[in-house]
Motif scaffolding. Structure first.
Motif, PDB file in Angstrom:
ATOM      1  N   PRO A  82      18.607  51.534  47.236  1.00 44.88           N
ATOM      2  CA  PRO A  82      19.968  52.022  47.055  1.00 44.88           C
ATOM      3  C   PRO A  82      20.805  51.945  48.321  1.00 44.88           C
ATOM      4  CG  PRO A  82      18.425  53.450  45.921  1.00 44.88           C
ATOM      5  CD  PRO A  82      17.603  52.478  46.717  1.00 44.88           C
ATOM      6  N   PHE A  83      21.978  51.330  48.189  1.00 52.71           N
ATOM      7  CA  PHE A  83      22.988  51.168  49.250  1.00 52.71           C
ATOM      8  C   PHE A  83      22.562  50.202  50.362  1.00 52.71           C
ATOM      9  CE2 PHE A  83      23.707  55.564  47.589  1.00 52.71           C
ATOM     10  CZ  PHE A  83      24.781  55.224  46.794  1.00 52.71           C
ATOM     11  N   GLU A  84      21.462  49.494  50.159  1.00 50.96           N
ATOM     12  CA  GLU A  84      21.108  48.401  51.071  1.00 50.96           C
ATOM     13  C   GLU A  84      21.741  47.128  50.525  1.00 50.96           C
ATOM     14  OE1 GLU A  84      17.032  48.128  52.675  1.00 50.96           O
ATOM     15  OE2 GLU A  84      16.582  49.784  51.308  1.00 50.96           O
ATOM     16  N   LEU A  85      22.515  46.444  51.359  1.00 56.04           N
ATOM     17  CA  LEU A  85      23.248  45.273  50.892  1.00 56.04           C
ATOM     18  C   LEU A  85      22.375  44.031  50.866  1.00 56.04           C
ATOM     19  CD1 LEU A  85      26.725  45.659  52.654  1.00 56.04           C
ATOM     20  CD2 LEU A  85      25.853  46.761  50.579  1.00 56.04           C
ATOM     21  N   GLN A 117      26.016  42.434  47.094  1.00 56.86           N
ATOM     22  CA  GLN A 117      25.596  43.373  46.062  1.00 56.86           C
ATOM     23  C   GLN A 117      24.829  44.524  46.690  1.00 56.86           C
ATOM     24  OE1 GLN A 117      22.810  40.529  44.154  1.00 56.86           O
ATOM     25  NE2 GLN A 117      21.230  42.079  44.496  1.00 56.86           N
ATOM     26  N   THR A 118      24.681  45.581  45.897  1.00 56.98           N
ATOM     27  CA  THR A 118      23.818  46.683  46.286  1.00 56.98           C
ATOM     28  C   THR A 118      23.320  47.401  45.048  1.00 56.98           C
ATOM     29  OG1 THR A 118      23.599  48.647  47.698  1.00 56.98           O
ATOM     30  CG2 THR A 118      25.641  48.437  46.455  1.00 56.98           C
ATOM     31  N   ALA A 119      22.146  47.994  45.186  1.00 60.03           N
ATOM     32  CA  ALA A 119      21.664  48.906  44.154  1.00 60.03           C
ATOM     33  C   ALA A 119      22.346  50.247  44.378  1.00 60.03           C
ATOM     34  CB  ALA A 119      20.151  49.061  44.236  1.00 60.03           C
ATOM     35  N   LEU A 120      22.880  50.820  43.318  1.00 66.94           N
ATOM     36  CA  LEU A 120      23.466  52.159  43.406  1.00 66.94           C
ATOM     37  C   LEU A 120      22.411  53.225  43.137  1.00 66.94           C
ATOM     38  CD1 LEU A 120      26.788  51.493  41.480  1.00 66.94           C
ATOM     39  CD2 LEU A 120      26.464  51.624  43.953  1.00 66.94           C
ATOM     40  N   ALA A 121      21.515  52.942  42.220  1.00 70.56           N
ATOM     41  CA  ALA A 121      20.417  53.853  41.912  1.00 70.56           C
ATOM     42  C   ALA A 121      19.330  53.040  41.238  1.00 70.56           C
ATOM     43  CB  ALA A 121      20.875  54.987  41.006  1.00 70.56           C
ATOM     44  N   ASP A 122      18.102  53.337  41.581  1.00 73.91           N
ATOM     45  CA  ASP A 122      16.957  52.657  40.977  1.00 73.91           C
ATOM     46  C   ASP A 122      16.087  53.731  40.339  1.00 73.91           C
ATOM     47  OD1 ASP A 122      15.098  50.881  40.168  1.00 73.91           O
ATOM     48  OD2 ASP A 122      14.520  50.168  42.157  1.00 73.91           O
ATOM     49  N   GLU A 123      16.379  54.010  39.065  1.00 76.43           N
ATOM     50  CA  GLU A 123      15.700  55.078  38.354  1.00 76.43           C
ATOM     51  C   GLU A 123      14.496  54.523  37.607  1.00 76.43           C
ATOM     52  OE1 GLU A 123      18.656  56.955  35.950  1.00 76.43           O
ATOM     53  OE2 GLU A 123      19.848  57.601  37.676  1.00 76.43           O
ATOM     54  N   PRO A 124      13.604  55.401  37.135  1.00 78.68           N
ATOM     55  CA  PRO A 124      12.394  54.911  36.468  1.00 78.68           C
ATOM     56  C   PRO A 124      12.660  53.936  35.328  1.00 78.68           C
ATOM     57  CG  PRO A 124      12.196  57.259  36.902  1.00 78.68           C
ATOM     58  CD  PRO A 124      13.604  56.863  37.271  1.00 78.68           C
TER      59      PRO A 124
END
Length: 362
Positions: A82-85, A117-124
């Motif tokens: 999350p938030f890593e570009l 791009q970035t991940a905003l959240a990586d949920e299960p």
């Protein structure tokens, strides 16, 4: 546009008509991008994929090539925490090992080869991502554009959480309405997972027929379960308004499942119910209602059972199948019932029958 102004647009997005489109277009402009993209990937499929200023057919093309898969889509493969570009240098490293030609043709067709791009959240069970898509004429992203993108990303996630809260509130309202009508229903979200089960439906779930396992609705028999999962998948993918029917055999008799897509707003993120499975039970599983109705309305036993089934929401055709008679026989019996009950319309008869059932339940 300043970061504060961009953030304010995203904060308002869940509350305004077209708010998400406006905010994403502003992000695209601020990062020198032709388009911006907001995407969520679930277990094996796409929950939503919103791209600004894209021609019709983009999403269908993305789904057709399996664009949610990391072995197909270099953007998915390049996803970090999350938030890593991730940007062109990461895409290049993945593509150097052998690009997927279907996806390369996809990005060329839609002119979206470059970007950040970035991940905003990586949920299960869900991955939420944000991207600024650069066309060939836009060129590669600059350090300044990536910095702007990175600063705004946390505010986009905050807006998604607000959207989620709003959609959850809508779920509660819908569930309350179904409960007040004593409807046996299971609500599914955009991933096909069970969001809510009405009390009437809970009474019809059983180990030998239908269960909720690991958050998913399953039929006990493998062949029926495969048909159920296909029907749910079709409802979610195609937004089919017409229900798909599936019959299960329970110890008390046949159980009818109707799987139907629910209307969705343009910017629905999949948190709100996306499909409904309605359960319609035979008379025996809902209590001894037929004799009560027969006694109250001075009907024969057969007529009372038909009225009870109508009150449970079954159509005349369904009642005919359940009772092993023709639809014409049911219609003829109902004409007699109308005369005995002093009504002219089926809705009036159902209203009276439900009143009898409710009085008996007190």
């Amino acid at each position: 546009m300043r970061d504060e102004e961009l953030g304010a647009l995203f904060a308002r997005a869940p509350f305004e008509q077209g708010g998400w489109d406006v905010a994403l277009k502003a992000l695209a402009s601020a990062t020198g991008s032709s388009r911006a993209q907001l995407i969520a990937l679930g277990e094996g499929h796409t929950l939503f994929n919103w791209v600004t200023d894209v021609d019709e057919g983009y999403v269908e093309d993305f789904l057709e090539i399996g664009g949610h898969r990391p072995d197909v889509n270099y953007r998915v493969a390049a996803a970090r925490g999350p938030f890593e570009l991730a940007w062109e240098q990461h895409y290049d490293a993945i593509c150097s090992a052998g690009p997927n030609e279907a996806y390369m043709e996809h990005v060329r067709r839609w002119d979206a080869q470059h970007g950040v791009q970035t991940a905003l959240a990586d949920e299960p069970r869900a991955f939420f991502g944000l991207a600024a898509l650069h066309s060939a004429s836009d060129g590669r992203t600059t350090e300044a554009q990536r910095a702007t993108f990175g600063r705004v990303a946390p505010q986009v996630l905050a807006a998604i959480r607000t959207q989620r809260a709003i959609e959850h509130k809508g779920t509660e309202l819908l569930l309350g309405s179904l409960d007040s009508l004593r409807t046996a229903a299971v609500l599914l979200d955009g991933t096909g997972r069970v969001r809510s089960v009405t009390p009437a439906a809970e009474g019809l779930l059983a180990p030998e027929t239908l269960q909720v396992r690991r958050g998913m609705l399953h039929a006990t028999r493998p062949d029926l379960d495969r048909r159920l999962q296909v029907a749910v998948g079709l409802a979610l993918a195609s937004r089919r308004a017409m229900p798909t029917e599936l019959w299960l055999q329970s110890p008390q008799g046949p159980l009818l499942l109707e799987i139907c897509a629910l209307p969705r707003h343009e910017w629905n993120f999949g948190f709100a119910p996306s499909a409904i499975v309605t359960l319609k039970a035979p008379l025996g599983t809902a209590g001894d209602q037929g004799p009560r109705i027969s006694a109250a309305l001075e009907l024969t036993r057969a007529e009372g059972e038909i009225v009870a089934l109508l009150a449970q929401g079954h159509s005349r055709q369904e009642i005919a199948r359940m009772r092993g008679v023709s639809a014409q026989t049911v219609a003829s019996q109902l004409r007699t019932v109308f005369q005995k009950a002093g009504v002219n319309r089926e809705a009036e008869l159902v209203s009276i029958a439900r009143g009898v059932i409710e009085m008996a339940a007190r």
